[in-house]
Scaffold this motif. Structure first.
Motif, PDB file in Angstrom:
ATOM      1  N   CYS A 191       0.441 -12.815  36.108  1.00 18.05           N
ATOM      2  CA  CYS A 191      -0.131 -12.392  37.388  1.00 18.05           C
ATOM      3  C   CYS A 191       0.161 -13.442  38.463  1.00 18.05           C
ATOM      4  CB  CYS A 191      -1.642 -12.201  37.243  1.00 18.05           C
ATOM      5  SG  CYS A 191      -2.479 -11.749  38.774  1.00 18.05           S
ATOM      6  N   GLU A 211      -1.298 -13.681  41.386  1.00 18.85           N
ATOM      7  CA  GLU A 211      -2.539 -14.152  42.010  1.00 18.85           C
ATOM      8  C   GLU A 211      -3.341 -15.089  41.102  1.00 18.85           C
ATOM      9  OE1 GLU A 211      -1.089 -10.673  44.060  1.00 18.85           O
ATOM     10  OE2 GLU A 211      -1.567 -10.972  41.935  1.00 18.85           O
ATOM     11  N   GLU A 212      -3.206 -14.888  39.806  1.00 21.47           N
ATOM     12  CA  GLU A 212      -3.939 -15.721  38.846  1.00 21.47           C
ATOM     13  C   GLU A 212      -3.034 -15.978  37.648  1.00 21.47           C
ATOM     14  OE1 GLU A 212      -5.797 -18.168  37.361  1.00 21.47           O
ATOM     15  OE2 GLU A 212      -7.167 -17.345  38.877  1.00 21.47           O
ATOM     16  N   SER A 213      -2.395 -17.124  37.655  1.00 23.24           N
ATOM     17  CA  SER A 213      -1.362 -17.416  36.658  1.00 23.24           C
ATOM     18  C   SER A 213      -1.894 -17.448  35.231  1.00 23.24           C
ATOM     19  CB  SER A 213      -0.676 -18.742  36.974  1.00 23.24           C
ATOM     20  OG  SER A 213      -1.615 -19.804  36.963  1.00 23.24           O
TER      21      SER A 213
END
Length: 293
Positions: free
Chosen positions: A150, A152-154
């Protein structure tokens, strides 16, 4: 770049190396060799291989473009596609994306449900850095690993169980794993390193060169390629493609490319026969309108 161009000329059997088409598939026909190569480069354990299938063709529907894989194997919980790239090719990312979709389709066509899809690995072994066009001097990495995460949120992993790994053998000195480094050294230089595996690979290459069956198969493969080129020349395409474009006859070349493709000729052979790039050929066969070549 001059070194890259030299890789593409037709070779005699005596000139073949481990990384050449035909030889690579023949060596990896040995299940234990195939398994060890996978374990060295992917750092995973390979159980009992169900089958190493050379140049597997996946074409789920008559209307879809099939894909021919170099080496395609399975074990109890994994599907692994191994590809060798001895020279620079266009659109590596899109090629891997399509291979992945065909592998999944092939599995689902055999009756599997989504939860039962096996872990999927696509392994590309390149003699040169395939991302050198993105950064002129290249990135200097021996390995590039891609997973779906993701933006936005690794820390969020899609967990689709698919991994794509690209090795750049030209950066073998940067590889920290000793066994992988020795293998990459052999792939890039054609010289066995001081380890048993690369020496064993070279012994297989020498053995296969003396195989009458392999010599016949290789001759037939080269004959097929030459027949395609001869057909192009007979139609006045290969020899006059540059002049033809300048004289406004590019439509003839476009029609020839589409005709070859419709008859099962691969994109790389079409490009080589008609003096185009693989990107140009793909644009032509995927478009119903004229494409500038």
């Amino acid at each position: 770049m001059e070194e890259l161009k030299k890789e593409r000329h037709d070779k005699t059997i005596d000139e073949l190396t481990f990384t050449d088409d035909g030889m690579f598939q023949a060596v990896l026909h040995e299940p234990d060799v195939c398994a060890e190569l996978v374990e060295r480069l992917l750092h995973i354990k390979v159980g009992k291989i169900e089958y190493p299938e050379l140049e597997k063709t996946i074409a789920p529907f008559y209307s879809t473009k099939g894909v021919r894989l170099d080496v395609y194997l399975k074990d109890e919980d994994k599907i692994i596609d191994i590809e060798i790239q001895s020279y620079m090719q266009d659109e590596l990312g899109k090629r891997m994306r399509y291979y992945q979709s065909m592998i999944d389709m092939d599995s689902l066509m055999k009756g599997q449900d989504y939860p039962s899809l096996k872990d999927s690995y696509i392994l590309f072994i390149c003699k040169y850095d395939p991302f050198i066009k993105e950064k002129k001097e290249g990135y200097g990495r021996s390995c590039y690993t891609f997973k779906t995460i993701c933006l936005e949120e690794s820390k969020v992993n899609l967990n689709d169980k698919s991994i794509k790994v690209v090795y750049n053998a030209s950066a073998y000195k940067a590889e920290k794993d000793e066994k992988a480094r020795a293998l990459l050294h052999y792939i890039h230089t054609n010289e066995p390193a001081e380890d048993d595996f690369s020496k064993r690979l070279e012994d297989y290459v020498k053995k296969i060169k003396n195989s009458e069956k392999f010599r016949r198969d290789y001759a037939a493969m080269n004959l097929h390629d030459r027949d395609i080129m001869r057909l192009a020349k007979q139609e006045g395409l290969a020899e006059g493609i540059t002049q033809g474009v300048l004289q406004g006859t590019q439509q003839k070349a476009i029609e020839a490319a589409r005709s070859f493709y419709a008859n099962g000729v691969s994109v790389d052979i079409i490009a080589k026969s008609l003096g185009m790039t693989e990107t140009q050929v793909r644009e032509i066969v995927n478009s119903s309108v004229s494409v500038e070549v």
